[in-house]
Design a protein around this motif. Structure first.
Motif, PDB file in Angstrom:
ATOM      1  N   VAL A  23       0.825  -1.213   0.000  1.00 52.57           N
ATOM      2  CA  VAL A  23       0.000   0.000   0.000  1.00 52.57           C
ATOM      3  C   VAL A  23       0.862   1.268   0.000  1.00 52.57           C
ATOM      4  CG1 VAL A  23      -2.000  -1.101   1.087  1.00 52.57           C
ATOM      5  CG2 VAL A  23      -0.211  -0.096   2.524  1.00 52.57           C
ATOM      6  N   GLN A  24       2.083   1.148  -0.428  1.00 53.19           N
ATOM      7  CA  GLN A  24       3.035   2.253  -0.337  1.00 53.19           C
ATOM      8  C   GLN A  24       2.667   3.482  -1.156  1.00 53.19           C
ATOM      9  OE1 GLN A  24       6.899   1.273  -1.911  1.00 53.19           O
ATOM     10  NE2 GLN A  24       5.998   0.006  -3.508  1.00 53.19           N
ATOM     11  N   THR A  25       1.710   3.372  -2.040  1.00 53.45           N
ATOM     12  CA  THR A  25       1.300   4.523  -2.852  1.00 53.45           C
ATOM     13  C   THR A  25       0.143   5.301  -2.231  1.00 53.45           C
ATOM     14  OG1 THR A  25      -0.221   3.169  -4.139  1.00 53.45           O
ATOM     15  CG2 THR A  25       2.022   3.393  -4.997  1.00 53.45           C
ATOM     16  N   GLN A  26      -0.355   4.874  -1.085  1.00 54.61           N
ATOM     17  CA  GLN A  26      -1.567   5.455  -0.506  1.00 54.61           C
ATOM     18  C   GLN A  26      -1.265   6.537   0.533  1.00 54.61           C
ATOM     19  OE1 GLN A  26      -4.379   4.711  -1.981  1.00 54.61           O
ATOM     20  NE2 GLN A  26      -3.152   3.347  -3.247  1.00 54.61           N
ATOM     21  N   TRP A  27      -0.523   7.568   0.124  1.00 58.46           N
ATOM     22  CA  TRP A  27      -0.134   8.636   1.033  1.00 58.46           C
ATOM     23  C   TRP A  27      -1.079   9.826   0.963  1.00 58.46           C
ATOM     24  CZ3 TRP A  27       3.507   8.243   4.659  1.00 58.46           C
ATOM     25  CH2 TRP A  27       4.428   7.206   4.538  1.00 58.46           C
ATOM     26  N   VAL A  42      -5.718   2.501   2.528  1.00 59.99           N
ATOM     27  CA  VAL A  42      -4.901   1.350   2.911  1.00 59.99           C
ATOM     28  C   VAL A  42      -5.796   0.160   3.252  1.00 59.99           C
ATOM     29  CG1 VAL A  42      -3.360   0.451   4.707  1.00 59.99           C
ATOM     30  CG2 VAL A  42      -2.902   2.675   3.650  1.00 59.99           C
ATOM     31  N   GLU A  43      -6.831   0.420   4.039  1.00 61.38           N
ATOM     32  CA  GLU A  43      -7.755  -0.663   4.414  1.00 61.38           C
ATOM     33  C   GLU A  43      -8.400  -1.276   3.171  1.00 61.38           C
ATOM     34  OE1 GLU A  43     -11.396  -1.496   7.513  1.00 61.38           O
ATOM     35  OE2 GLU A  43     -11.244   0.507   6.623  1.00 61.38           O
ATOM     36  N   ALA A  44      -8.846  -0.427   2.253  1.00 58.86           N
ATOM     37  CA  ALA A  44      -9.463  -0.922   1.019  1.00 58.86           C
ATOM     38  C   ALA A  44      -8.457  -1.707   0.178  1.00 58.86           C
ATOM     39  CB  ALA A  44     -10.032   0.241   0.209  1.00 58.86           C
ATOM     40  N   GLY A  45      -7.247  -1.184   0.055  1.00 54.29           N
ATOM     41  CA  GLY A  45      -6.227  -1.863  -0.733  1.00 54.29           C
ATOM     42  C   GLY A  45      -5.875  -3.228  -0.171  1.00 54.29           C
ATOM     43  N   GLU A  68      -5.215 -10.067   5.366  1.00 55.13           N
ATOM     44  CA  GLU A  68      -5.672  -9.770   6.715  1.00 55.13           C
ATOM     45  C   GLU A  68      -4.459  -9.347   7.523  1.00 55.13           C
ATOM     46  OE1 GLU A  68      -8.157 -12.616   8.618  1.00 55.13           O
ATOM     47  OE2 GLU A  68      -9.180 -13.112   6.754  1.00 55.13           O
ATOM     48  N   VAL A  69      -4.609  -8.275   8.276  1.00 58.20           N
ATOM     49  CA  VAL A  69      -3.486  -7.723   9.021  1.00 58.20           C
ATOM     50  C   VAL A  69      -3.800  -7.771  10.510  1.00 58.20           C
ATOM     51  CG1 VAL A  69      -2.064  -5.667   9.376  1.00 58.20           C
ATOM     52  CG2 VAL A  69      -2.907  -6.225   7.091  1.00 58.20           C
ATOM     53  N   SER A  70      -2.905  -8.370  11.269  1.00 56.20           N
ATOM     54  CA  SER A  70      -3.076  -8.442  12.721  1.00 56.20           C
ATOM     55  C   SER A  70      -2.786  -7.073  13.338  1.00 56.20           C
ATOM     56  CB  SER A  70      -2.115  -9.479  13.311  1.00 56.20           C
ATOM     57  OG  SER A  70      -0.782  -9.003  13.219  1.00 56.20           O
TER      58      SER A  70
END
Length: 84
Positions: free
Chosen positions: A26-30, A49-52, A59-61
């Motif tokens: 998600v590095q482009t979502q600034w 970021v959540e959408a991406g 899934e992110v802990s």
């Protein structure tokens, strides 16, 4: 999960692979702001970021998310250091 491939040959420790690969996904979502120094990042756009991550099927802990936020903070500091 395999380690992200970095163009400059840097190595990522195994314990950081999950956080780094999540950040890179998600590095482009600034979010940015225009200043006299130019365009400056203010942080990741968490909704984007959540959408991406959701669209990528990731899934992110809570622990990995905290690590991503630390990477984000370091990236912002690095960007500011580059400008001044």
């Amino acid at each position: 999960m395999s380690a992200p491939k970095l163009a400059d040959g840097d190595v990522i420790w195994t314990c950081n692979v999950e956080a780094v690969s999540t950040f890179l996904a998600v590095q482009t979502q600034w979010r940015t702001v225009a200043t006299m120094l130019g365009v400056t990042p203010t942080g990741l756009d968490y909704a984007a970021v959540e959408a991406g991550l959701r669209l990528a099927g990731r899934e992110v802990s809570p622990e990995t998310w905290a690590d991503v936020q630390r990477i984000e903070s370091g990236a912002i500091r690095g960007s500011l250091e580059d400008k001044g």
